[in-house]
Design an enzyme around this catalytic site. Structure first.
Site, short mmCIF file in Angstrom:
data_model
loop_
_atom_site.label_atom_id
_atom_site.label_comp_id
_atom_site.label_asym_id
_atom_site.label_seq_id
_atom_site.Cartn_x
_atom_site.Cartn_y
_atom_site.Cartn_z
N HIS A 72 100.36 -52.24 -20.85
CA HIS A 72 100.38 -53.41 -19.96
C HIS A 72 101.62 -54.28 -20.15
CE1 HIS A 72 96.51 -52.08 -18.83
NE2 HIS A 72 95.99 -52.30 -20.00
N ALA A 73 101.96 -54.61 -21.38
CA ALA A 73 103.13 -55.50 -21.61
C ALA A 73 104.42 -54.79 -21.27
CB ALA A 73 103.13 -55.98 -23.06
N CYS A 96 89.39 -52.69 -19.87
CA CYS A 96 88.23 -53.47 -19.40
C CYS A 96 87.30 -52.59 -18.55
CB CYS A 96 88.69 -54.67 -18.59
SG CYS A 96 89.93 -54.24 -17.41
N VAL A 103 108.50 -43.86 -31.07
CA VAL A 103 109.69 -44.35 -31.77
C VAL A 103 109.33 -44.40 -33.25
CG1 VAL A 103 111.12 -46.38 -32.17
CG2 VAL A 103 110.62 -45.61 -29.82
N ASP A 126 76.90 -57.44 -36.31
CA ASP A 126 78.09 -58.27 -36.51
C ASP A 126 77.94 -58.99 -37.84
OD1 ASP A 126 80.40 -59.50 -34.31
OD2 ASP A 126 80.17 -60.42 -36.28
N SER A 180 96.02 -60.24 -20.06
CA SER A 180 96.67 -61.30 -19.26
C SER A 180 97.90 -61.84 -19.99
CB SER A 180 95.66 -62.42 -18.98
OG SER A 180 94.96 -62.74 -20.18
C1 LIG Z 1 87.83 -51.74 -24.28
C2 LIG Z 1 88.82 -52.86 -24.04
C3 LIG Z 1 88.55 -53.80 -23.06
C4 LIG Z 1 89.46 -54.83 -22.81
N1 LIG Z 1 89.19 -55.74 -21.82
C5 LIG Z 1 90.07 -56.75 -21.59
C6 LIG Z 1 89.84 -57.68 -20.53
O1 LIG Z 1 88.84 -57.59 -19.82
N2 LIG Z 1 90.74 -58.67 -20.35
C7 LIG Z 1 91.85 -58.81 -21.14
O2 LIG Z 1 92.63 -59.75 -20.92
N3 LIG Z 1 92.11 -57.93 -22.16
C8 LIG Z 1 91.24 -56.91 -22.38
N4 LIG Z 1 91.48 -56.01 -23.40
C9 LIG Z 1 92.67 -56.20 -24.24
C10 LIG Z 1 93.89 -55.57 -23.56
O3 LIG Z 1 93.61 -54.22 -23.29
C11 LIG Z 1 95.09 -55.67 -24.49
O4 LIG Z 1 95.35 -57.03 -24.72
C12 LIG Z 1 96.30 -55.00 -23.82
O5 LIG Z 1 96.09 -53.61 -23.77
C13 LIG Z 1 97.60 -55.30 -24.56
O6 LIG Z 1 98.62 -54.59 -23.91
P1 LIG Z 1 99.94 -54.17 -24.72
O7 LIG Z 1 100.77 -53.41 -23.78
O8 LIG Z 1 100.50 -55.36 -25.40
O9 LIG Z 1 99.41 -53.24 -25.91
P2 LIG Z 1 98.67 -51.85 -25.88
O10 LIG Z 1 97.77 -51.77 -24.72
O11 LIG Z 1 98.12 -51.65 -27.25
O12 LIG Z 1 99.84 -50.78 -25.60
C14 LIG Z 1 100.82 -50.53 -26.57
C15 LIG Z 1 101.56 -49.27 -26.11
O13 LIG Z 1 102.61 -49.01 -27.04
C16 LIG Z 1 102.62 -47.63 -27.36
N5 LIG Z 1 103.20 -47.52 -28.69
C17 LIG Z 1 102.75 -48.09 -29.84
N6 LIG Z 1 103.60 -47.78 -30.85
C18 LIG Z 1 104.61 -47.02 -30.32
C19 LIG Z 1 105.77 -46.38 -30.85
N7 LIG Z 1 106.09 -46.49 -32.15
N8 LIG Z 1 106.56 -45.68 -30.02
C20 LIG Z 1 106.25 -45.56 -28.69
N9 LIG Z 1 105.16 -46.12 -28.13
C21 LIG Z 1 104.35 -46.85 -28.95
C22 LIG Z 1 101.17 -47.20 -27.27
O14 LIG Z 1 101.07 -45.80 -27.01
C23 LIG Z 1 100.67 -48.02 -26.08
O15 LIG Z 1 100.83 -47.34 -24.85
C24 LIG Z 1 90.62 -54.94 -23.63
C25 LIG Z 1 90.89 -53.99 -24.61
C26 LIG Z 1 90.00 -52.95 -24.81
C27 LIG Z 1 90.29 -51.92 -25.86
N1 LIG Z 2 86.84 -59.73 -21.30
C1 LIG Z 2 87.92 -59.84 -22.08
O1 LIG Z 2 88.75 -60.73 -21.98
C2 LIG Z 2 88.08 -58.82 -23.19
C3 LIG Z 2 87.25 -57.69 -23.22
C4 LIG Z 2 87.42 -56.79 -24.27
C5 LIG Z 2 88.40 -56.99 -25.23
N2 LIG Z 2 89.19 -58.08 -25.13
C6 LIG Z 2 90.19 -58.36 -26.16
O2 LIG Z 2 90.49 -57.19 -26.88
C7 LIG Z 2 90.62 -57.51 -28.28
C8 LIG Z 2 89.69 -56.63 -29.09
O3 LIG Z 2 88.34 -56.95 -28.71
P1 LIG Z 2 87.23 -56.80 -29.86
O4 LIG Z 2 85.89 -57.02 -29.25
O5 LIG Z 2 87.48 -55.57 -30.64
O6 LIG Z 2 87.58 -58.00 -30.84
P2 LIG Z 2 86.89 -59.42 -30.98
O7 LIG Z 2 87.75 -60.20 -31.88
O8 LIG Z 2 86.53 -59.98 -29.64
O9 LIG Z 2 85.49 -59.09 -31.74
C9 LIG Z 2 85.45 -58.51 -33.01
C10 LIG Z 2 84.04 -58.77 -33.55
O10 LIG Z 2 83.82 -57.97 -34.70
C11 LIG Z 2 83.22 -58.77 -35.71
N3 LIG Z 2 83.60 -58.17 -37.00
C12 LIG Z 2 84.82 -58.21 -37.60
N4 LIG Z 2 84.78 -57.48 -38.75
C13 LIG Z 2 83.52 -56.97 -38.84
C14 LIG Z 2 82.86 -56.13 -39.78
N5 LIG Z 2 83.50 -55.66 -40.86
N6 LIG Z 2 81.55 -55.82 -39.56
C15 LIG Z 2 80.90 -56.28 -38.46
N7 LIG Z 2 81.46 -57.09 -37.56
C16 LIG Z 2 82.77 -57.41 -37.73
C17 LIG Z 2 83.77 -60.16 -35.49
O11 LIG Z 2 82.87 -61.12 -36.03
C18 LIG Z 2 83.84 -60.21 -33.95
O12 LIG Z 2 82.61 -60.69 -33.43
C19 LIG Z 2 90.31 -58.97 -28.45
O13 LIG Z 2 91.53 -59.70 -28.47
C20 LIG Z 2 89.57 -59.31 -27.17
O14 LIG Z 2 89.78 -60.67 -26.76
C21 LIG Z 2 89.06 -59.02 -24.14
#
Ligand SMILES: Cc1cc2nc3c(=O)[nH]c(=O)nc-3n(C[C@H](O)[C@H](O)[C@H](O)COP(=O)(O)OP(=O)(O)OC[C@H]3O[C@@H](n4cnc5c(N)ncnc54)[C@H](O)[C@@H]3O)c2cc1C
Ligand SMILES: NC(=O)c1ccc[n+]([C@@H]2O[C@H](COP(=O)([O-])OP(=O)(O)OC[C@H]3O[C@@H](n4cnc5c(N)ncnc54)[C@H](O)[C@@H]3O)[C@@H](O)[C@H]2O)c1
Length: 444
Positions: free
Chosen positions: A11-12, A43, A80, A179, A300
């Site tokens: 995403h970034a 998501c 990398v 948790d 975001s």
């Molecule tokens: C299940 C889930 C649900 C989520 N839901 C939401 C949501 O509803 N709303 C929200 O705001 N956020 C959500 N998030 C969080 C969101 O996905 C992350 O904040 C977002 O992916 C960050 O984007 P990024 O590009 O910074 O990092 P990443 O998505 O981690 O991407 C990093 C990229 O860098 C690449 N990379 C890493 N190291 C290297 C290297 N050495 N060389 C080459 N490539 C490399 C990886 O392959 C990857 O493609 C969710 C995350 C998960 C896992």
């Molecule tokens: N709707 C959204 O905006 C959305 C949805 C999914 C993920 N995300 C983002 O993705 C990132 C990862 O999400 P996430 O749910 O993995 O992280 P999170 O930080 O939201 O939740 C991690 C949870 O694990 C618990 N925890 C930590 N260590 C533990 C342990 N040893 N045993 C049991 N519980 C433990 C914490 O108390 C916390 O409740 C976060 O930054 C989150 O904001 C955002």
């Protein structure tokens, strides 16, 4: 013109690449990503596992070809491995062993985050699943075809854990959520709100094991149970969702890091090294709610920071306006949104904070359909009166309300200004006396 190298194209990284390619023609743009796909919207994972969407196709919005059509060179499955910041060279290796040594004028690090994996016995057992990548989701979907998988234990009741708990219940599984903290979503909401979410989970059959710490997992080759400090939970599958940590191994001791290991960046997304930028989950953000650098991993934030770094790397100075960690979740139709600080967090930071709460219907009582209750909390600084945070929950779509609070925190609006702010009234949408103003009017 410059040569810009981007490491990480999710995403970034994709936001940075598209901004450069769309607005600054003539640069040489190269990107490396270790994954085989990019732009997977995590998501959507819960929606896919829960059968709320038909498949993963719509969960991608970019790919190598789209970026190359705009003129970039994109190397997928090519991590990398090291960066020479003095000589300004990026060293990478493809899966076929080909080595790449790309020089750069400007470098954008978008290496994201990696799941936190606790070092506990049994973590390597089969059916203990991570949930970060598209591949993780596809593997879970495939495994769920095995009817013998009946009991799913989710470790972590944060955003991912709670969303996936719903998904597995929708998938017909018996779900337990563990948790270590005594509630869910504790990082985002105060107790009044987390109690509502835990009731929602319980009412839909999710077993809650809060305040428990996982000590080990047991099974022969597949996981069979999770052992905590308070008992044990039967598990045919375990989902690890205990948070992410920034992926900054490429710092190589050359870049300043934040206390949690994220690349420390300024409001131009520039790291401690000139012409080296960092964006998304691997980097810090400027948090308006505490007026300090912080770490908030959200898609975001990833997209916005990618855009900011892109403009700066092309010589067009642009400052980030900062963030307040605005986020939301929707579980079985119960929407919960928050921005900025919770009261608990503000107090923990030693801020003289107060909160005002209000609950009302979205629309006047004579609107009999699609008229739901809304609960709101506004957190503010008692001395400066500035709004520090807001939490909202309803079955009604309250997302626009939260955007307003996000802007209020960013612009340091006081709670007193909110008392008389101009909020339109139309019974199709809201009440003449809005719960936003009525909450603010309660502030002493
Ligand atoms: C299940 C889930 C649900 C989520 N839901 C939401 C949501 O509803 N709303 C929200 O705001 N956020 C959500 N998030 C969080 C969101 O996905 C992350 O904040 C977002 O992916 C960050 O984007 P990024 O590009 O910074 O990092 P990443 O998505 O981690 O991407 C990093 C990229 O860098 C690449 N990379 C890493 N190291 C290297 C290297 N050495 N060389 C080459 N490539 C490399 C990886 O392959 C990857 O493609 C969710 C995350 C998960 C896992
Ligand atoms: N709707 C959204 O905006 C959305 C949805 C999914 C993920 N995300 C983002 O993705 C990132 C990862 O999400 P996430 O749910 O993995 O992280 P999170 O930080 O939201 O939740 C991690 C949870 O694990 C618990 N925890 C930590 N260590 C533990 C342990 N040893 N045993 C049991 N519980 C433990 C914490 O108390 C916390 O409740 C976060 O930054 C989150 O904001 C955002």
């Amino acid at each position: 013109m410059s040569k810009i190298v981007v490491v990480g194209a999710n995403h970034a990284g994709t936001a940075a690449l598209n901004t450069i390619l769309d607005n600054y023609k003539g640069n040489e743009v190269v990107a490396f990503d270790s994954n085989s796909n990019i732009s997977f919207l995590g998501c959507g994972m819960a929606l896919w596992i829960g059968g709320q969407i038909s498949g993963p196709e719509g969960l991608f919005y970019s790919n190598k070809e789209k970026l190359e059509d705009k003129g970039a060179r994109i190397y997928m499955e090519t991590p990398v491995e090291a960066i020479d910041y003095d000589k300004r060279i990026v060293h990478a290796k493809g899966k076929d062993g080909t080595e790449y040594h790309e020089s750069y004028d400007k470098l954008i690090l978008a290496t994201g985050s990696v799941p936190i994996i606790p070092k506990i016995e049994g973590i390597e057992l089969k059916n203990v699943q991570l949930v970060k990548l598209y591949q993780n989701a596809a593997e879970v979907i495939e495994k769920l075809k095995d009817e013998s998988i009946k009991d799913v234990v989710v470790v972590g009741a944060g955003y991912i854990g709670v969303e996936l708990a719903e998904a597995f219940v929708r998938n017909g599984k018996e779900v337990t959520v563990i948790d270590c903290v005594d509630t869910c979503l504790s990082g985002y909401y105060d107790k009044d709100f987390t109690d509502i979410m835990r009731e929602n989970l319980r009412n839909h059959g999710v077993k809650l094991a809060f305040g428990e710490t996982v000590q080990k997992m047991e099974g022969k080759d597949k996981v069979e149970k999770v052992i905590t400090d308070k008992g044990e939970h039967k598990a045919d599958m375990v989902i690890m969702a205990i948070g992410f940590r920034p992926n900054t191994t490429l710092a190589g001791g050359q870049l300043d890091l934040f206390r949690n290991g994220a690349f420390l960046v300024d409001k131009h997304q520039q790291t401690s090294q000139k012409d080296v930028y960092a964006v998304g989950d691997c980097a810090t953000v400027y948090d308006n709610s505490i007026q300090e650098v912080n770490y908030i991993a959200l898609a975001s934030n990833a997209v916005r920071s990618g855009i900011v770094a892109a403009h700066n790397s092309c010589g067009n100075e642009l400052e980030s306006v900062g963030v307040q960690g605005s986020n939301g979740i929707s579980i079985w139709g119960l929407h919960m949104l928050s921005t900025g600080l919770t009261l608990a967090k503000a107090e923990k930071l030693g801020i003289k904070a107060a909160a005002v709460d209000y609950e009302d219907y979205q629309k006047p009582a004579f609107i009999e359909k699609n008229n739901q209750k809304v609960k709101i909390r506004i957190v503010y600084d008692k001395d400066s009166r500035v709004v520090l945070g807001a939490q909202m929950t309803s079955e009604y779509d309250i997302s626009m309300g939260l955007h307003m609070f996000s802007l209020a925190i960013q612009e340091k609006v006081t709670i007193d200004k909110l008392k008389l702010v101009d909020l339109f009234f139309l019974p199709h949408f809201n009440q003449p006396y809005s719960y936003i103003a009525l909450a603010a009017l309660k502030a002493e």
